[in-house]
Design a protein around this motif. Structure first.
Motif, PDB file in Angstrom:
ATOM      1  N   SER A 138       0.857  -1.182   0.000  1.00 51.91           N
ATOM      2  CA  SER A 138       0.000   0.000   0.000  1.00 51.91           C
ATOM      3  C   SER A 138       0.896   1.235   0.000  1.00 51.91           C
ATOM      4  O   SER A 138       1.847   1.307   0.777  1.00 51.91           O
ATOM      5  CB  SER A 138      -0.907   0.008   1.231  1.00 51.91           C
ATOM      6  N   SER A 144      -3.674   0.263  -3.209  1.00 51.81           N
ATOM      7  CA  SER A 144      -3.321  -1.114  -2.877  1.00 51.81           C
ATOM      8  C   SER A 144      -2.888  -1.871  -4.124  1.00 51.81           C
ATOM      9  O   SER A 144      -3.558  -1.813  -5.164  1.00 51.81           O
ATOM     10  CB  SER A 144      -4.522  -1.829  -2.247  1.00 51.81           C
ATOM     11  N   TYR A 159      -2.844  -7.141  -9.116  1.00 47.13           N
ATOM     12  CA  TYR A 159      -4.018  -6.454  -8.574  1.00 47.13           C
ATOM     13  C   TYR A 159      -3.630  -5.019  -8.239  1.00 47.13           C
ATOM     14  O   TYR A 159      -2.526  -4.745  -7.753  1.00 47.13           O
ATOM     15  CB  TYR A 159      -4.527  -7.154  -7.307  1.00 47.13           C
ATOM     16  N   HIS A 161      -5.893  -1.276  -6.846  1.00 45.56           N
ATOM     17  CA  HIS A 161      -7.123  -0.525  -6.615  1.00 45.56           C
ATOM     18  C   HIS A 161      -6.837   0.597  -5.628  1.00 45.56           C
ATOM     19  O   HIS A 161      -5.962   0.473  -4.768  1.00 45.56           O
ATOM     20  CB  HIS A 161      -8.235  -1.425  -6.068  1.00 45.56           C
ATOM     21  N   SER A 164      -8.567  -0.005  -0.040  1.00 42.74           N
ATOM     22  CA  SER A 164      -7.667  -0.912   0.665  1.00 42.74           C
ATOM     23  C   SER A 164      -7.938  -2.370   0.294  1.00 42.74           C
ATOM     24  O   SER A 164      -9.068  -2.784   0.052  1.00 42.74           O
ATOM     25  CB  SER A 164      -7.806  -0.727   2.177  1.00 42.74           C
ATOM     26  N   ALA A 165      -6.861  -3.139   0.224  1.00 40.55           N
ATOM     27  CA  ALA A 165      -6.926  -4.566  -0.073  1.00 40.55           C
ATOM     28  C   ALA A 165      -5.680  -5.218   0.504  1.00 40.55           C
ATOM     29  O   ALA A 165      -4.677  -4.544   0.780  1.00 40.55           O
ATOM     30  CB  ALA A 165      -7.017  -4.824  -1.574  1.00 40.55           C
ATOM     31  N   HIS A 181     -10.688  -7.366  -0.111  1.00 37.25           N
ATOM     32  CA  HIS A 181     -10.687  -6.047  -0.734  1.00 37.25           C
ATOM     33  C   HIS A 181     -11.911  -5.256  -0.300  1.00 37.25           C
ATOM     34  O   HIS A 181     -12.914  -5.821   0.168  1.00 37.25           O
ATOM     35  CB  HIS A 181     -10.638  -6.164  -2.262  1.00 37.25           C
ATOM     36  N   THR A 182     -11.816  -3.935  -0.479  1.00 36.61           N
ATOM     37  CA  THR A 182     -12.920  -3.032  -0.136  1.00 36.61           C
ATOM     38  C   THR A 182     -13.224  -2.109  -1.315  1.00 36.61           C
ATOM     39  O   THR A 182     -13.393  -0.901  -1.143  1.00 36.61           O
ATOM     40  CB  THR A 182     -12.582  -2.207   1.118  1.00 36.61           C
ATOM     41  N   GLU A 183     -13.284  -2.695  -2.497  1.00 28.86           N
ATOM     42  CA  GLU A 183     -13.547  -1.892  -3.697  1.00 28.86           C
ATOM     43  C   GLU A 183     -14.886  -1.171  -3.626  1.00 28.86           C
ATOM     44  O   GLU A 183     -15.090  -0.157  -4.311  1.00 28.86           O
ATOM     45  CB  GLU A 183     -13.499  -2.797  -4.936  1.00 28.86           C
ATOM     46  N   SER A 190     -14.934  -6.132   4.428  1.00 29.94           N
ATOM     47  CA  SER A 190     -14.213  -6.605   3.248  1.00 29.94           C
ATOM     48  C   SER A 190     -15.016  -7.651   2.491  1.00 29.94           C
ATOM     49  O   SER A 190     -15.836  -8.382   3.062  1.00 29.94           O
ATOM     50  CB  SER A 190     -12.872  -7.209   3.653  1.00 29.94           C
TER      51      SER A 190
END
Length: 624
Positions: A138, A144, A159, A161, A164-165, A181-183, A190
């Protein structure tokens, strides 16, 4: 440190509790179970240690001025990976060294474990049996990212994004990786995605969709068996954390017949036939074995108190790190033996906790109370835990014990936002951040005074991290309630903290407050201690790490400048570390400074009972 020296014999008990050598729960290599890795403060600084159980040999792996605690063993037990940051700033790279030491005890050289990856904040690590590593990262610039690093190859990004992941786990054969992940933008809940190592998606499990409430998931680990793709998943579908089994290849979800109150975590037994269940309820914890084929739950005998970690061994025994508020920690086994004894002397015992339940505005609030000998009312420290998604438990803690030794009662409150009391209690902490927790703390404060435990004129609000934040917010929004504030590594100026903190915490703050400072300025203002600094009347002591990425120093300086401008009584201690210190001597210094600050302003011990009048009657002096 090999035993009780003359200098330690003369030390007060509170200091001995910090200095007494401790060892953490040993982690062990899946394919070489005699190779273990643990954390200890035996040198006076928390560092990593390798332990060859078969040979009975131990050696210190890391040796850094500000300590090291993040380390992972490769499955074959040949390599130790450890995270190298700068003086606690949590920003760095993974290094590795061989498990076996050098010649004649010489420490082997470290080498870059993932060459080609620039420094970052860590976001999970999974090591494969063929030497492949999956590294979560991060940064403020990239958000992330997750990279696959094969032996001798360049890192491959699979990956990326902005939200956060992190890396969860690899399958036994190293072909599938589970990530959290928290897309969707909710950093508190999550979703799980399973990927191949080329980054292509295999399956998705997302409980944040299709309902009125968002529910979180967590990766607990793939089955530790060749050819087995079952993934143990934590979920909140029944209002608490509990495990289920999900096969991402078939999509089959298997609910588990684990009917226990409170939160339930789990891990695999090494053969994949059963689960080691960790059950947390009302600030205590216990262990169970769940047989998957028979769907049977069997309790494992452990003492009353708190289990801070547990692992099932290949012989079927379970090793666990146990303590209580009264008894210092030990690494024990269900076989009845002590697994690993730290060198040197044992920490002196403290006093047991008692449980208190108080009616609060959001429901019954659980608090843990320790008090010294004698009758109250006592000067009382409300020692507020950090997180906020954490909870105080019946576990050994040198800090609260030090206050008790100095004549203070200690109250620890598991306010709304704390874990261990169900999803609704944890998720109640949104939008009115800080103010919600303080309502629960205020309810317990009223009980403490009304019950005769606490002297209303000598109440201390104290805490570290989120607890430090609540301390500064509390002495500003409840100025008549607190005689003193002790804030360690706090959030003091929420807007500046947001802009300076690490990216993962920005995501958490957006979730808690519903947006950025520019999008919801009124919420940040209402929840920022800086807003209320001119209302603070209590003397306040603040300690801060100058390298802290979580509660950065600039926002603390802003708050202190406002105190100085109005001549408010305060002291500030800055030290060269991050979000707290791993150096025992430094931690002792900080506690000593806090206690001395409190004693200067409040004194200690219960107030003397008024004596019978005599002739001539003289007014007695009040100790301050």
């Amino acid at each position: 440190m090999v035993g009780m020296t003359e200098s330690t014999e003369s030390m007060p008990d509170w200091e001995k509790r910090f200095r007494a050598p401790r060892v953490g729960l040993p982690d062990w290599a899946e394919d070489a179970p005699d190779h273990s890795l643990f954390v200890s403060n035996a040198t006076g600084t928390y560092e990593l240690y390798a332990w060859d159980r078969a040979a009975g040999a131990q050696r210190q792996v890391t040796d850094r001025p500000n300590g090291t605690t993040d380390g992972v063993l490769s499955p074959d037990g040949r390599w130790i990976w450890w995270f190298s940051d700068t003086d606690g700033d949590e920003f760095g790279v993974w290094l590795r060294q061989p498990f076996r030491g050098g010649e004649e005890g010489e420490r082997p050289a470290d080498e870059p474990a993932a060459p080609g990856l620039a420094p970052s904040y860590p976001a999970g690590l999974a090591l494969g049996r063929d030497g492949t590593a999956v590294v979560g990262r991060s940064t403020d610039e990239d958000g992330s990212t997750i990279h696959v690093v094969r032996p001798g190859g360049e890192p491959e990004e699979i990956y990326r994004h902005r939200e956060s992941a992190g890396v969860g786990d690899l399958t036994h054969d190293g072909t599938l990786i589970a990530i959290e992940h928290t897309e969707h933008g909710d950093a508190m809940h999550s979703a799980i995605r399973v990927l191949r190592l080329d980054g292509t998606a295999v399956a998705e499990l997302d409980d944040t969709k299709g309902g009125t409430e968002e529910l979180g998931l967590s990766v607990m680990g793939f089955a530790p068996v060749a050819g087995d793709t079952r993934l143990l998943v934590g979920h909140q579908r029944r209002g608490r954390w509990e495990p289920m089994v999900w096969d991402p290849l078939t999509g089959v979800e298997t609910a588990l017949a684990i009917d226990l109150p409170g939160d339930v975590g789990a891990d695999w037994f090494p053969d994949g036939s059963a689960l080691l269940v960790e059950h947390s309820h009302h600030a205590r914890s216990e262990l169970w074995r769940y047989d998957l084929a028979a769907a049977e739950l069997t309790r494992l005998e452990t003492p009353a108190g708190t289990i801070s970690g547990a692992t099932a061994r290949p012989d079927g025994s379970v090793e666990f790190l146990w303590s209580s508020a009264q008894k210092p920690p030990r690494v024990r086994s269900t076989s009845g033996r002590t697994v690993l004894d730290p060198p040197g002397f044992t920490a002196p015992e403290s006093v047991a906790v008692t449980d208190v339940w108080v009616d609060g505005p959001g429901g019954r609030v659980h608090a843990l109370v320790q008090k010294p000998e004698g009758e109250g009312p006592f000067p009382t420290v409300f020692d507020i835990h950090g997180g906020p998604t954490w909870h105080d438990s019946d576990a050994f803690a040198a800090g609260p014990a030090a206050w008790v030794d100095h004549g203070f009662a200690v109250v620890r409150v598991n306010y709304r936002g704390s874990t261990g009391y169900g999803r609704a209690w944890t998720d109640a902490l949104k939008h009115r951040v800080g103010l919600i927790e303080l309502e629960d703390i205020a309810a317990v404060r009223e009980w403490a005074v009304a019950s005769g435990l606490a002297d209303p004129e000598r109440l201390v609000l104290a805490g570290g991290s989120w607890g430090g934040y609540l301390t500064l917010l509390g002495i500003g929004t409840q100025p008549d309630s607190w005689a003193l504030g002790l804030a360690a590594v706090p959030v003091a100026d929420y807007v500046t903290a947001y802009h300076d903190e690490m990216e993962a915490l920005k995501a958490m703050d957006r979730t808690l407050l519903g947006g950025t400072p520019e999008e919801v300025p009124e919420r940040f203002e209402a929840s920022s201690p800086l807003t209320y600094v001119d209302q603070v009347r209590a003397p306040v002591y603040i300690s801060a790490g100058v390298n802290d990425p979580r509660c950065p120093i600039r926002q603390i300086d802003n708050y202190v400048e406002r105190l100085e401008r109005r001549g408010a009584p305060h002291e500030v201690y800055r030290y060269d570390a991050g979000h707290g210190s791993l150096v025992v001597q430094e931690r002792i210094k900080q506690v000593r400074l806090e206690i001395e600050f409190a004693q200067r302003h409040l004194g200690s011990g219960p107030r003397p009972a008024p004596s019978a009048p005599s002739e001539p009657s003289e007014p007695s002096a009040r100790a301050v």
